[in-house]
Design a protein around this motif. Structure first.
Motif, PDB file in Angstrom:
ATOM      1  N   ARG A   5      17.200 -53.763  40.324  1.00  0.00           N
ATOM      2  CA  ARG A   5      18.576 -55.014  40.138  1.00  0.00           C
ATOM      3  C   ARG A   5      17.919 -56.063  40.891  1.00  0.00           C
ATOM      4  N   PHE A   6      17.428 -56.020  42.140  1.00  0.00           N
ATOM      5  CA  PHE A   6      17.196 -57.027  42.857  1.00  0.00           C
ATOM      6  C   PHE A   6      15.809 -57.767  41.945  1.00  0.00           C
ATOM      7  N   LEU A   7      14.887 -57.096  41.515  1.00  0.00           N
ATOM      8  CA  LEU A   7      13.904 -57.817  40.858  1.00  0.00           C
ATOM      9  C   LEU A   7      14.421 -58.370  39.705  1.00  0.00           C
ATOM     10  N   LEU A   8      15.266 -57.938  39.038  1.00  0.00           N
ATOM     11  CA  LEU A   8      15.758 -58.580  37.887  1.00  0.00           C
ATOM     12  C   LEU A   8      16.644 -59.960  38.266  1.00  0.00           C
ATOM     13  N   GLU A   9      17.218 -59.945  39.407  1.00  0.00           N
ATOM     14  CA  GLU A   9      17.808 -60.795  39.782  1.00  0.00           C
ATOM     15  C   GLU A   9      16.992 -62.172  40.324  1.00  0.00           C
ATOM     16  N   GLU A  10      15.788 -61.549  40.966  1.00  0.00           N
ATOM     17  CA  GLU A  10      14.990 -62.647  41.098  1.00  0.00           C
ATOM     18  C   GLU A  10      14.093 -63.190  39.871  1.00  0.00           C
ATOM     19  N   LEU A  11      13.812 -62.450  39.094  1.00  0.00           N
ATOM     20  CA  LEU A  11      13.050 -62.834  37.839  1.00  0.00           C
ATOM     21  C   LEU A  11      14.054 -63.753  36.979  1.00  0.00           C
ATOM     22  N   ARG A  12      15.351 -63.462  37.098  1.00  0.00           N
ATOM     23  CA  ARG A  12      16.324 -64.528  36.476  1.00  0.00           C
ATOM     24  C   ARG A  12      16.018 -65.747  36.878  1.00  0.00           C
ATOM     25  N   ARG A  13      15.562 -66.073  38.119  1.00  0.00           N
ATOM     26  CA  ARG A  13      15.669 -67.451  38.639  1.00  0.00           C
ATOM     27  C   ARG A  13      14.081 -68.019  37.906  1.00  0.00           C
ATOM     28  N   GLY A  14      13.366 -67.291  37.516  1.00  0.00           N
ATOM     29  CA  GLY A  14      11.950 -67.733  37.128  1.00  0.00           C
ATOM     30  C   GLY A  14      10.869 -66.692  37.014  1.00  0.00           C
ATOM     31  N   PRO A  15       9.896 -66.703  36.408  1.00  0.00           N
ATOM     32  CA  PRO A  15       8.733 -66.004  36.476  1.00  0.00           C
ATOM     33  C   PRO A  15       7.902 -65.807  37.791  1.00  0.00           C
ATOM     34  N   LYS A  16       7.467 -64.507  38.384  1.00  0.00           N
ATOM     35  CA  LYS A  16       6.987 -64.361  39.505  1.00  0.00           C
ATOM     36  C   LYS A  16       6.026 -63.282  39.605  1.00  0.00           C
ATOM     37  N   THR A  17       5.108 -63.248  40.481  1.00  0.00           N
ATOM     38  CA  THR A  17       4.016 -62.336  40.603  1.00  0.00           C
ATOM     39  C   THR A  17       4.521 -61.250  41.322  1.00  0.00           C
ATOM     40  N   VAL A  18       3.858 -60.058  41.381  1.00  0.00           N
ATOM     41  CA  VAL A  18       4.252 -58.936  42.085  1.00  0.00           C
ATOM     42  C   VAL A  18       4.220 -59.345  43.669  1.00  0.00           C
ATOM     43  N   ASN A  19       3.210 -59.985  44.161  1.00  0.00           N
ATOM     44  CA  ASN A  19       3.354 -60.372  45.567  1.00  0.00           C
ATOM     45  C   ASN A  19       4.539 -61.014  45.828  1.00  0.00           C
ATOM     46  N   GLU A  20       4.912 -61.970  44.879  1.00  0.00           N
ATOM     47  CA  GLU A  20       6.149 -63.179  45.215  1.00  0.00           C
ATOM     48  C   GLU A  20       7.310 -61.965  45.213  1.00  0.00           C
ATOM     49  N   LEU A  21       7.427 -61.100  44.278  1.00  0.00           N
ATOM     50  CA  LEU A  21       8.459 -60.196  44.220  1.00  0.00           C
ATOM     51  C   LEU A  21       8.402 -59.209  45.461  1.00  0.00           C
ATOM     52  N   ALA A  22       7.481 -58.785  45.992  1.00  0.00           N
ATOM     53  CA  ALA A  22       7.378 -57.986  47.171  1.00  0.00           C
ATOM     54  C   ALA A  22       7.816 -58.574  48.307  1.00  0.00           C
ATOM     55  N   ALA A  23       7.632 -59.996  48.490  1.00  0.00           N
ATOM     56  CA  ALA A  23       8.014 -60.606  49.779  1.00  0.00           C
ATOM     57  C   ALA A  23       9.689 -60.336  49.931  1.00  0.00           C
ATOM     58  N   GLY A  24      10.535 -60.153  48.838  1.00  0.00           N
ATOM     59  CA  GLY A  24      11.859 -59.982  49.191  1.00  0.00           C
ATOM     60  C   GLY A  24      12.359 -58.539  49.100  1.00  0.00           C
ATOM     61  N   LEU A  25      11.464 -57.548  49.369  1.00  0.00           N
ATOM     62  CA  LEU A  25      11.928 -56.149  49.394  1.00  0.00           C
ATOM     63  C   LEU A  25      11.357 -55.407  50.300  1.00  0.00           C
ATOM     64  N   PRO A  26      12.041 -54.404  50.874  1.00  0.00           N
ATOM     65  CA  PRO A  26      11.645 -53.613  52.170  1.00  0.00           C
ATOM     66  C   PRO A  26      10.677 -52.550  51.689  1.00  0.00           C
ATOM     67  N   VAL A  27      10.023 -52.535  50.393  1.00  0.00           N
ATOM     68  CA  VAL A  27       9.308 -51.566  49.941  1.00  0.00           C
ATOM     69  C   VAL A  27       7.871 -52.330  49.669  1.00  0.00           C
TER      70      VAL A  27
END
Length: 92
Positions: A16-38
């Motif tokens: 759900r966090f990833l979907l919320e981030e992508l709702r703001r615009g396209p992103k790479t895995v690295n950009e998405l990973a920066a916001g998660l503790p995984v």
């Protein structure tokens, strides 16, 4: 049924966090990973679940993949959910 996959996909808080981030615009895995503790591989696995459910799309950009929301996937989910909103609030 793809909707089953969509409901499973959105049941996880990380996805759900990833979907919320992508709702703001396209992103790479690295950009998405920066916001998660995984880990980055874990983010990739979560994205695969979202891809398989039809909720996100991916396009190659050089050596990276850029992920975005799939409006078609959410439209299918929305159409299915809309059948429960008939305007009758007596059941609430």
């Amino acid at each position: 049924m793809i909707l089953d996959d969509a409901f499973v996909a959105i049941s996880d808080p990380n996805r759900r966090f990833l979907l919320e981030e992508l709702r703001r615009g396209p992103k790479t895995v690295n950009e998405l990973a920066a916001g998660l503790p995984v880990s980055r591989p874990a983010v990739s696995q979560h994205l695969k679940v979202l891809l398989d459910a039809g909720l996100v799309s991916a396009r190659p950009e050089g050596t990276r993949r850029v992920y975005a929301i799939s409006t078609e996937g959410f439209l299918r989910l929305n159409i299915w959910l809309d059948q429960f909103w008939d305007g009758d609030t007596n059941g609430l």
